[in-house]
Write a protein that holds these residues in place. Sequence first.
Motif: not given
Lengths: 258, 69
Positions: A16-18, A21-22, A25-26, A28-29, A32, A82, A85
């Motif tokens: 719910r607090n996504v 998702i994020w 993604l972070i 992976i970012l 790479i 990350i 946090l």
Amino acid sequence: MQWLTLLQKEMTENVRNVKWIWVPLIMILIAIMDPLSNYYLPQIIDAAGGMPEGAEIQLPDYQPSDIVMMSLGQFSSIGVLIIALMTMGTISGERKSGVSELILVKPVSYVNYISSKWTAAVLLTLVSFSLGMVASWYYINLLFGELSFGALMQVLFFYGLWLMLVVSLSIFYNTLCRTPGLVAFLTIATIVLMNLVTTIFSHLLDWSPNKIANYIQQLLISGSVPSELIGAAIVTIVMSAVLLIASVYTFKTKDMAA
Amino acid sequence: MEVISILSEMDWAVVAPLLVIQAILLIVAIIDLIRVDNTHGPKWMWTLIIVFINIVGPIVYFIFGRRQE
């Protein structure tokens, strides 16, 4: 079964607090970023105006293991930040807002409460980290050369243990203080301190968790698992377990106060 | 001219994932911002941060902008 229900609650909350998702993604970012920027460095230099007349820089010829270490280097700085946090409010925030009281007023054991929180955070961290490293592995094979799948799995396993320790530290500080910001600060401060101590007493602390990254580099170059890495892995697991037990204990004793 | 030649030289299969990740972050952050009732600080400020700061903007919003509840 109570534990599963609690875990499910944590997972739903993280969807719910996504976070689901994020955080991937972070990861992976940041994984790479280095393979890509190093591969395109010549073009980037050209685009930025090129080298001055006559100047010449021999760009190093990177081996796949060098790039893996760069990705891990990003994880040990930005990744840890990350994680700290992302987990800083998981218990302390609930205590501040009173949600934990709502849960603990029911017959929920402290062990279940803490361990479900820990499991949810570790799962999210490890899945994100694995996705990041797989993406990095894809680019390494594409741009720099062969790196075996077995080597990738070893990197995932041993570095995953280190990230697990980071999560355990954060959970421990979560039970210790109520301010999420302070939790994140203490987590990062502890890791920096551990790093410092490991560097200063390097010859004594062969099994320090902070050395896992160095041993992974040896592993990638030599192809066999160094014995110190096994030791460091065991120390990391034991430290995580101790931190988890300690957090249940501090939570029990501090919960009713204030 | 130079920029154009660099753009055409780039291998888009390599760079596309970066752009996709950035786009997903931005869209998810915006949807979330619309969905939640209130944030730390005004919503218009977060809109500006998410849209105009690449990659870092959405992350900062997810970490600091969201209220736990």
